[in-house]
Design an enzyme around this catalytic site. Structure first.
Site, short mmCIF file in Angstrom:
data_model
loop_
_atom_site.label_atom_id
_atom_site.label_comp_id
_atom_site.label_asym_id
_atom_site.label_seq_id
_atom_site.Cartn_x
_atom_site.Cartn_y
_atom_site.Cartn_z
N GLU A 253 0.18 -3.48 -8.54
CA GLU A 253 -0.91 -3.18 -9.41
C GLU A 253 0.15 -3.03 -10.88
OE1 GLU A 253 -3.99 -2.72 -9.17
OE2 GLU A 253 -3.77 -2.86 -7.01
N GLU A 466 -6.70 -1.77 -4.51
CA GLU A 466 -6.64 -0.49 -3.93
C GLU A 466 -8.05 0.24 -3.89
OE1 GLU A 466 -3.66 1.42 -6.40
OE2 GLU A 466 -2.21 0.74 -5.16
#
Ligand code: NAD
Length: 485
Positions: A253, A466
């Site tokens: 991320e 996620e």
């Protein structure tokens, strides 16, 4: 439970607090005052090895612990975080520089939500089955991976740390976790909470240190089979270069340069209030902040005048004061980086409409790292100011004439994390949402989060997702079993 914070923090390995094996520490500096106020273990591969040994010992029992028991422990952690909200919020603000009210209202409640949410995921998680025309069945086992590494950044310290750790534990893994060396204290306190909540020793090991020594030791360790990383694109690239040839599972991320697209037909007041937040919340240090504001030309001047007036009213000051809307940026290093970006914007020919300077509050914060919220116009999509992530209280304004031009400007980025659209025209909004190159789109809102939804970016903003089942799937290995009857 003793949640006092010692000057020298310790690692949490095998259920015990211990100093770094190399005996080295890094200064911890309070960004609002610029003063050293603690010392962080400067851990290395020896500490990581100790953590892996503990995790290996703990894994057989933890991976077989009934889901309901895992639920109870994770839920206990959530409960204790809620009970300790004030202690945790103060620690987060002292470490990070963000306003205390923000830590109290967002960061800490979100950390307990992460644990509560994934506690229930442990109970609900299920796998698929595929029947074969009556001749047999495939069923999929979703098994914990083993030992996984979780590495998180400084901008939302406990919020993002728990966002990784909670699903990893819920899925039955043992974890080696490293918080940012810039904001370690809330992770230290979380270790105390986990110990108190009944998490068995060795299941979660929290090791402190920097990226090159401690972080890379996690990434390189052959027995750590998956890495969940949130941070800069630069570090993500380095981590991928090490982990990919070892065939580790990777969730990255990374950075963003998100467009905030404003059409003339939007709900003006709601857009203005939210845009103020999406530009400057947490001093602009949220990967999802809309740092490129794209405005339909017919309302560009109106937007500019109103927006700049409101930005100038944002009070910058001591993060411990309720009236401060903006606190300090996280470190001297980051302060220098952001001030350098503002200087570059000037050199590129940008006009600074407000801010553009450091800010020195009176009193206790006179040596802190404060920057006045800054709005810049006059720069095109190819300028470095509009292509590189600044990650501070700095936004640019660009006008557009048509839907097509808005789309082109929005997609003119090597990043693809999120975008925000402001319009009352639902057809236009949905069409644009479908065509934007990014992982998350907000229509007429910003940062509204449902923890079940996929979270992550495209292009240089990372790989993997996620959240919800995506996280549970990432932290498990799928094994198909085929039975012919
Ligand atoms: P960073 O990449 O410098 O550090 C992040 C973490 O990685 C820290 O714990 C650091 O110690 C560690 N690290 C650094 N180099 C490493 C290496 N070579 N090996 C292993 N670990 C290493 O990022 P930062 O400055 O802490 O955070 C800001 C960045 O994070 C911004 O780019 C921001 O956009 C990004 N971010 C992304 C998201 C997202 O969800 N996409 C969320 C928050 C922040």
């Amino acid at each position: 439970m003793d949640l006092s914070i010692p000057f020298q923090l310790e690692n949490y390995i095998d259920g015990k607090f211990q100093p770094p094996l190399g005996g080295q520490y890094i200064d911890n500096i309070e960004p609002a005052t610029g003063k050293v106020y603690g010392a962080i273990p400067h851990s290395n591969e020896k500490d990581i090895q100790a953590a892996v040994t503990a995790a290996e010992k703990a894994f057989p029992a933890w991976s077989k612990t009934p889901a309901e028991k895992r639920f109870q422990i994770l839920n206990n952690i959530a409960q204790l975080i809620d009970e300790q909200l004030d202690v945790l919020a103060l620690a987060e603000t002292n470490d990070n520089g963000k306003p205390l009210w923000l830590s109290q209202e967002v960061d800490i409640p979100r950390a307990s939500s992460n644990f509560r949410f994934f506690a229930t995921a442990a109970m609900h998680f299920a796998a698929e089955s595929h029947t074969m025309d009556g001749s047999g069945i495939n069923y999929t086992l979703r098994q914990p991976i083993g030992i996984v590494g979780c590495i998180s950044p400084w901008n939302l310290p406990i919020y993002l740390f728990t966002w990784k750790i909670a699903p990893a534990l819920a899925a039955g893994n043992c974890v080696i976790a490293k918080p940012s060396e810039v904001t370690p204290v809330s992770a230290y306190l979380l270790a105390k909470i986990c110990q108190h909540a009944g998490l068995p020793q060795g299941v979660l090991n929290i090791v402190h240190g920097d990226g090159p020594h401690c972080g890379e030791a996690i990434v390189k360790h052959p027995d750590i089979k998956a890495i969940s990383f949130t941070g800069s694109t630069r570090a993500g690239e380095r981590i991928a270069s090490i982990a990919a040839p070892m065939f580790k599972k990777l969730s990255l991320e990374l950075g963003g340069k998100n467009p905030n697209i404003i059409f003339a037909d939007c709900d003006w007041e709601k857009m203005m209030r939210t845009t103020l937040r999406s530009s400057f919340a947490n001093q602009g240090q949220i990967c999802l902040c809309g740092s490129r504001i794209l405005i339909e030309a017919s309302v560009y001047e109106k937007f500019k005048t109103e927006f700049v007036t409101r930005v100038q009213q944002l009070k910058v000051g001591d993060p411990l004061e309720d009236s401060s809307k903006q606190g300090a940026v996280v470190s001297k290093l980051h302060y220098d980086k952001v001030m350098g970006c503002i200087e570059l914007a000037r050199k590129e020919g940008g006009t600074i409409l407000c801010g553009g300077n450091a800010f020195q509050p009176e009193g206790r914060c006179k040596d802190g790292f404060f920057i006045a919220p800054t709005v810049i116009e006059g720069l095109g999509p190819q300028c470095i100011t509009n292509t590189e992530e600044i990650f501070g209280p700095v936004v640019t304004l660009q006008p557009f004439e048509t839907y097509e031009e808005a789309l082109t400007l929005a997609n003119a980025s090597s990043y693809g994390l999120s975008a925000t659209i402001w319009t009352q025209d639902v057809t236009k909004a949905h069409r644009l949402a479908g065509n934007l190159q990014c992982g998350i789109v907000w229509i007429n809102c910003w940062l509204v989060r449902d923890l079940r939804t996929p979270f992550g970016g495209t292009k240089n903003s990372g790989v993997g997702r996620e959240g919800g089942w995506e996280a549970m799937r990432f932290f498990t290995e799928a094994k198909n079993v085929c039975v012919v009857v």
